[in-house]
Motif scaffolding. Sequence first.
Motif, PDB file in Angstrom:
ATOM      1  N   GLY A 303       0.695  -1.182  -0.155  1.00 66.03           N
ATOM      2  CA  GLY A 303       0.176  -0.197  -0.075  1.00 66.03           C
ATOM      3  C   GLY A 303       0.714   1.239   0.052  1.00 66.03           C
ATOM      4  N   LEU A 304       2.027   1.369   0.880  1.00 62.64           N
ATOM      5  CA  LEU A 304       2.860   2.184   0.739  1.00 62.64           C
ATOM      6  C   LEU A 304       3.567   2.716  -0.712  1.00 62.64           C
ATOM      7  CD1 LEU A 304       6.272   2.895   0.772  1.00 62.64           C
ATOM      8  CD2 LEU A 304       4.559   4.580   2.129  1.00 62.64           C
ATOM      9  N   PHE A 305       3.965   1.486  -1.163  1.00 61.58           N
ATOM     10  CA  PHE A 305       4.588   1.976  -2.444  1.00 61.58           C
ATOM     11  C   PHE A 305       3.543   2.391  -3.544  1.00 61.58           C
ATOM     12  CE2 PHE A 305       6.224   0.622  -6.775  1.00 61.58           C
ATOM     13  CZ  PHE A 305       7.554   0.549  -6.549  1.00 61.58           C
ATOM     14  N   SER A 306       2.541   1.881  -3.799  1.00 61.66           N
ATOM     15  CA  SER A 306       1.432   2.601  -4.576  1.00 61.66           C
ATOM     16  C   SER A 306       1.271   3.941  -3.979  1.00 61.66           C
ATOM     17  CB  SER A 306       0.133   1.491  -4.780  1.00 61.66           C
ATOM     18  OG  SER A 306       0.414   0.541  -5.327  1.00 61.66           O
ATOM     19  N   GLY A 307       0.922   4.029  -2.733  1.00 58.32           N
ATOM     20  CA  GLY A 307       0.496   5.235  -2.216  1.00 58.32           C
ATOM     21  C   GLY A 307       1.390   6.337  -2.665  1.00 58.32           C
ATOM     22  N   VAL A 308       2.691   6.109  -2.821  1.00 56.84           N
ATOM     23  CA  VAL A 308       3.664   7.236  -3.030  1.00 56.84           C
ATOM     24  C   VAL A 308       3.653   7.335  -4.359  1.00 56.84           C
ATOM     25  CG1 VAL A 308       6.179   7.664  -3.169  1.00 56.84           C
ATOM     26  CG2 VAL A 308       5.318   6.642  -1.013  1.00 56.84           C
ATOM     27  N   PHE A 309       3.800   6.348  -5.297  1.00 58.99           N
ATOM     28  CA  PHE A 309       4.092   6.350  -6.830  1.00 58.99           C
ATOM     29  C   PHE A 309       2.655   7.042  -7.399  1.00 58.99           C
ATOM     30  CE2 PHE A 309       7.541   4.173  -7.537  1.00 58.99           C
ATOM     31  CZ  PHE A 309       7.971   4.639  -8.933  1.00 58.99           C
ATOM     32  N   CYS A 310       1.446   6.575  -6.688  1.00 65.41           N
ATOM     33  CA  CYS A 310       0.182   7.210  -7.269  1.00 65.41           C
ATOM     34  C   CYS A 310      -0.007   8.643  -7.079  1.00 65.41           C
ATOM     35  CB  CYS A 310      -0.916   6.153  -6.877  1.00 65.41           C
ATOM     36  SG  CYS A 310      -0.815   4.431  -7.367  1.00 65.41           S
ATOM     37  N   SER A 311       0.427   8.982  -5.632  1.00 60.07           N
ATOM     38  CA  SER A 311       0.182  10.249  -5.122  1.00 60.07           C
ATOM     39  C   SER A 311       1.184  11.289  -6.322  1.00 60.07           C
ATOM     40  CB  SER A 311       0.888  10.616  -4.102  1.00 60.07           C
ATOM     41  OG  SER A 311      -0.157   9.931  -3.055  1.00 60.07           O
ATOM     42  N   ASP A 312       2.013  10.764  -6.802  1.00 53.12           N
ATOM     43  CA  ASP A 312       3.090  11.475  -7.552  1.00 53.12           C
ATOM     44  C   ASP A 312       2.872  11.240  -9.301  1.00 53.12           C
ATOM     45  OD1 ASP A 312       4.566  12.349  -5.526  1.00 53.12           O
ATOM     46  OD2 ASP A 312       6.196  10.977  -5.534  1.00 53.12           O
TER      47      ASP A 312
END
Length: 445
Positions: A303-312
Amino acid sequence: MQCTTIELPVDYANPASSTFKLRIGRVPASDPAHKKGVLLFPPGGPGAGIVSMFVANRAGNHVDDFRRWYDVVTFDPRGIGKSSPIRCSPQAVPKATPPSTVPPTQAQFDAISAANAAFFKTCFALTGGLMSHLSAMDTAMDVERIRQTLAPNAGLLAYGGSYGSAYGAAYLERYGSHVKALVLDGVVDHSVDLPTFMTRNVVAAQDEFDRLTRWCNANASCALHGRDVGAAYDKAVARAPALRTTVSQLLAAGSSPEYGWSFIARLLAQVNAGNMSELKKIVKSMSLGETSADPQLRAGKSGLFSGVFCSDYGPQRDYASFQRQAIAISRRAPRFAWKFWDSTPIAHASAGVLDCAGWPLPASYPPHRLQVGLHRNVMVANPTHDPATPLTAALSVWMQIPDARLLIADVDGHQSLILSQCAYRTQLRFFGEVKAPESVTLCPK
């Protein structure tokens, strides 16, 4: 190493709403009387933190070299390690994975998007507001608070490698006047969309594999010398599918004898001989950050990995565009095209486009060209053959920062600091005396 925490806002636009504690790790200068300042290492990944940066890769990051002159500092970025780690439901982790050899169909794309959306929903429910504030700019604002805490009367000295370069570039954009010296190495180019980012990554991985093949053909020390390396790879992957992501990550070590080309060739030969012991060891060792017995925290890494990339980079919803680009890259780099769409919930080598299929929010820090002024106190660095962050991305970022220095190390692998003594010495000199290095530095093999 000394550790502490500082309390920071979850949302800097509404700082009174809620806070979290960010953990910082410091290796103090070995000679305080001659200390030149504080040198910050924003972690990469996304997913790396104090353990990855200063324990697992302490030597590669030259921590004990730099500490001769600096307090060397890193941190667990928001949502990672001990900095309010992201929590998600392990029961909701998507089970279906996309195909490895052909692009997903529309039905598969839709199914993955729906499964991701259900998983992300649990991350928001279990984590709270932090899940909405994981962008590179959010972390850049945390970096400014770290600077204010540890070096309030000095400008920022920082080395941002890999995804840490995205945090460094965001900091430069918002707090450029506070930068004393900043190195961006193994560079993420945030001026392009996620499909373009991934297309570059796939081509770079294929290039590095081709270079491994040529090396093996020319060197009798290679475990696959005299054999078809591509065929050996295909056979090994058929036996052990985990090899696909493992080799992709090991390519980041380039020609390093420890985990680079010679190790990859030996690993492929062992798997094809039925020996899986070395593969099991290396897969176990590749988990980013700290391990946890808590299943919600383990699921939270995805969830963290996607959270960072998708926020960017924003959600990915356009299947027609995705399909066109996926087919094109499949023809150009068939053995690594899966990286373009991969969404496997593991310690990633890079993001696949489908990591952001089903993401519920627009990008909070969307792709754009950097809006910065003249910065001769910034150095953009990259290896010539980097399978994770290709040189073309570094050159793009360098051209977005007027008057920035450029360092190119003629080496294979990810991040010049780790792979080239010349790059390390040049960056050390740059931190100590910004005016010292040339505008362009070329580090030979």
